[in-house]
Design a protein around this motif. Structure first.
Motif, short mmCIF file in Angstrom:
data_model
loop_
_atom_site.label_atom_id
_atom_site.label_comp_id
_atom_site.label_asym_id
_atom_site.label_seq_id
_atom_site.Cartn_x
_atom_site.Cartn_y
_atom_site.Cartn_z
N LEU A 138 9.26 2.52 3.51
CA LEU A 138 8.76 3.24 2.34
C LEU A 138 7.27 3.03 2.15
CD1 LEU A 138 11.70 2.46 -0.06
CD2 LEU A 138 10.83 4.74 0.44
N ILE A 139 6.85 1.76 2.33
CA ILE A 139 5.43 1.45 2.16
C ILE A 139 4.61 2.16 3.23
CG2 ILE A 139 3.72 -0.41 2.26
CD1 ILE A 139 5.87 -2.24 1.02
N ILE A 194 -4.44 -6.87 -7.06
CA ILE A 194 -4.60 -8.29 -6.72
C ILE A 194 -3.89 -9.22 -7.69
CG2 ILE A 194 -6.72 -8.62 -8.04
CD1 ILE A 194 -7.81 -10.19 -5.67
N SER A 233 8.71 -16.58 -3.72
CA SER A 233 9.60 -15.57 -3.16
C SER A 233 9.81 -14.43 -4.14
CB SER A 233 10.96 -16.17 -2.80
OG SER A 233 10.79 -17.27 -1.96
N THR A 266 14.17 -8.01 1.81
CA THR A 266 13.34 -7.14 0.98
C THR A 266 12.35 -6.37 1.83
OG1 THR A 266 13.44 -8.90 -0.64
CG2 THR A 266 11.94 -7.10 -1.10
N TYR A 267 11.77 -7.09 2.79
CA TYR A 267 10.76 -6.45 3.64
C TYR A 267 11.37 -5.31 4.44
CZ TYR A 267 7.00 -5.81 6.96
OH TYR A 267 6.01 -5.26 7.71
N ASN A 306 -8.67 -4.44 -2.82
CA ASN A 306 -8.17 -5.51 -3.67
C ASN A 306 -9.33 -6.15 -4.42
OD1 ASN A 306 -5.37 -5.52 -3.37
ND2 ASN A 306 -5.56 -6.45 -1.34
N GLN A 324 4.30 5.78 2.40
CA GLN A 324 3.34 6.01 1.32
C GLN A 324 1.90 5.88 1.78
OE1 GLN A 324 5.15 3.64 -1.54
NE2 GLN A 324 6.18 5.45 -2.30
N ILE A 362 13.86 -3.47 3.70
CA ILE A 362 14.12 -2.31 2.85
C ILE A 362 12.83 -1.57 2.53
CG2 ILE A 362 14.99 -1.56 0.60
CD1 ILE A 362 16.74 -4.10 0.62
N THR A 363 11.78 -2.33 2.20
CA THR A 363 10.58 -1.68 1.65
C THR A 363 9.58 -1.23 2.71
OG1 THR A 363 9.63 -3.87 1.30
CG2 THR A 363 10.70 -2.83 -0.59
N LYS A 414 5.08 -1.94 -4.53
CA LYS A 414 4.34 -1.20 -3.52
C LYS A 414 5.19 -0.05 -2.96
CE LYS A 414 1.02 -2.83 -0.11
NZ LYS A 414 0.71 -3.98 0.75
N ALA A 415 6.49 -0.30 -2.79
CA ALA A 415 7.36 0.71 -2.17
C ALA A 415 7.79 1.78 -3.16
CB ALA A 415 8.59 0.03 -1.57
N LEU A 450 13.41 -12.73 1.61
CA LEU A 450 12.17 -11.98 1.78
C LEU A 450 12.27 -11.01 2.95
CD1 LEU A 450 9.36 -14.55 1.08
CD2 LEU A 450 10.17 -12.69 -0.34
N VAL A 503 8.42 -22.54 -3.80
CA VAL A 503 9.01 -21.60 -2.84
C VAL A 503 9.81 -20.52 -3.57
CG1 VAL A 503 10.71 -21.35 -0.99
CG2 VAL A 503 9.05 -23.21 -0.91
N ALA A 510 14.95 -18.50 1.03
CA ALA A 510 13.81 -17.68 0.62
C ALA A 510 13.40 -16.75 1.75
CB ALA A 510 12.65 -18.57 0.21
N LEU A 527 6.41 -6.36 -3.13
CA LEU A 527 6.88 -5.36 -2.16
C LEU A 527 7.57 -4.20 -2.85
CD1 LEU A 527 8.22 -7.68 0.69
CD2 LEU A 527 6.23 -6.20 0.77
N PHE A 528 8.38 -4.50 -3.88
CA PHE A 528 9.10 -3.44 -4.57
C PHE A 528 8.15 -2.50 -5.30
CE2 PHE A 528 13.20 -5.19 -3.66
CZ PHE A 528 14.04 -4.09 -3.77
#
Lengths: 195, 207
Positions: free
Chosen positions: A33-34, B100, B78, A26-27, A126, A37, A29-30, B88-89, A23, B74, A19, B85-86
């Motif tokens: 971009l984040i 939220i 994940s 993914t982080y 949020n 933005q 990659i993104t 958001k990006a 993660l 977990v 996991a 994240l996707f």
């Protein structure tokens, strides 16, 4: 007994490792971009609160640190000098975060050369959709902060209305306004930037 | 294929997570005040549900039953973080709407519930069917509920920044529909209606 415990521990550890790997991939990659933005959103917000400015120039780290120190509870994450086409100072853009119901509400405030609030906008929040988010959607709520005169104080801000049912979220906006007044008074004025 | 369809359709009707199994209600009551948010929430839940069901089903023989819950959590957390994240990006406007609620998919009991009740005991392709069926069943009820609440409670339906449906002017929307008590009452009626439908169809089969 020992082998039995291992039989249980190993799958959990392996799952967690897989996991974590997934993660972090993914982080990786993104994240850029984040960040891009966020940067674009911040610039758009600055433009919207100070439409007459042509360029924004961040103040130095020492000034930002002293602003943060003066404010205390809220988070002053950026102060920009707003410059017009000739490079003349026409105001300031402040990015301030204050604690709402769901973490920090990040706002961008625009001040003109006399310290008057030109406009303000909510960058990220949020808050609970439909309840706390009314600080953005409620007609007239953010507008009442617009036009607060130069040198406005905590007292002036506390006279403004809150939204019933969204007290903590409204308080984030209020505290943000108070932080802006403090920064103006203690930092911008003290640095002799004010006309 | 027949069994696949049977499992998929169970999620929509006789085992619908919201109206029959009554799980995942907290997120439903909260999100269903807007059609837009509900739609994207539904899509996100379908994705997480299918992925976690599939993965847990693949690993089901390797996961010791004593530690299955931590492992499920977990895996689910994940996938939810990946979605977070996707979105958001790549889809910041959608992320701005959902905000939220995305992290809250982790604690949506439909996902853990299906991992525990279905994916852990069934073949991969059936688990995918279950995830799809449950996810679509959840989304349909969620969007339906949101439609009624937004249309009658706010007087208009907004989707992607455009108003697509509007009550005639002069209509005074009852705000209770937008609040949680109204959501509960309305949800009660929806549950009654769906049960009546289900009972009718089973009666017909028996007869």
């Amino acid at each position: 007994m020992k082998s039995n415990a291992l039989r249980l521990i190993i799958p959990v550890v392996l799952t967690c490792m897989a996991a974590a790997a997934g993660l972090s991939a993914t982080y990786t990659i993104t994240a850029p971009l984040i960040a891009a933005q966020d940067k674009a959103a911040e610039e758009a917000a600055l433009k919207s609160v100070l439409p007459e400015a042509d360029a924004f120039e961040a103040v130095d780290a020492a000034m930002l640190a002293s602003a943060q120190e003066a404010v205390g509870d809220s988070k002053v994450s950026a102060i920009y000098r707003a410059l017009d086409g000739n490079g003349e100072l026409i105001g300031w853009g402040l990015k301030v975060g204050s604690r709402g119901y769901g973490g920090y509400v990040d706002m961008v405030w625009g001040l003109d050369r006399d310290g008057k609030v030109t406009d303000l906008t909510i960058l990220t929040m949020n808050e609970t959709p439909g309840l706390g988010t009314r600080i953005k959607t409620e007609p007239g709520f953010l507008e009442q902060y617009r036009g607060l005169p130069g040198g406005f104080t905590e007292k002036d801000v506390k006279k403004l209305d809150m939204i019933s049912g969204a007290t903590k979220s409204s308080r984030a906006v209020r505290n943000s306004g108070i932080a802006v007044s403090v920064v103006y008074e203690a930092v911008l004025k003290a640095a002799g930037e004010v006309r | 294929m027949k069994e696949w369809l049977r499992v998929f359709r169970a999620g929509l009707s006789i085992d619908n997570p919201l109206t029959v199994l009554m799980i995942g209600l907290c997120a439903t009551l909260a999100v269903s005040s807007q059609v837009e948010g509900s739609l994207f929430m539904g899509i996100a839940v379908i994705f997480v549900l299918v992925m976690s069901n599939a993965l847990i089903s693949v690993l089901r023989k390797l996961i010791p039953s004593q530690v299955r819950i931590p492992i499920f959590i977990v895996i689910i957390a994940s996938f939810v973080t990946v979605v977070d994240l996707f979105l958001k990006a790549f889809f910041p406007p959608i992320y701005a709407v959902l905000g939220i609620w995305i992290p809250l998919i982790v604690v949506n009991c439909i996902i853990l519930g299906r991992a525990e009740a279905f994916a852990y005991h069934n073949k991969v392709w059936l688990s995918v069917a279950d995830g799809l069926g449950m996810g679509v069943g959840f989304s349909l009820v969620l969007v339906g509920l949101a439609f009624i609440r937004e249309f009658f409670g706010a007087g208009k339906i907004e989707l992607l920044g455009a108003t697509i449906l509007k009550m005639p002017t002069g209509y005074a929307p009852p705000t209770i529909l937008m609040m949680f008590p109204g959501a509960f009452i309305l949800f009660g009626f929806v549950v009654a209606f769906v049960r009546w439908l289900n009972e009718r169809s089973t009666d017909r089969k028996v007869a």
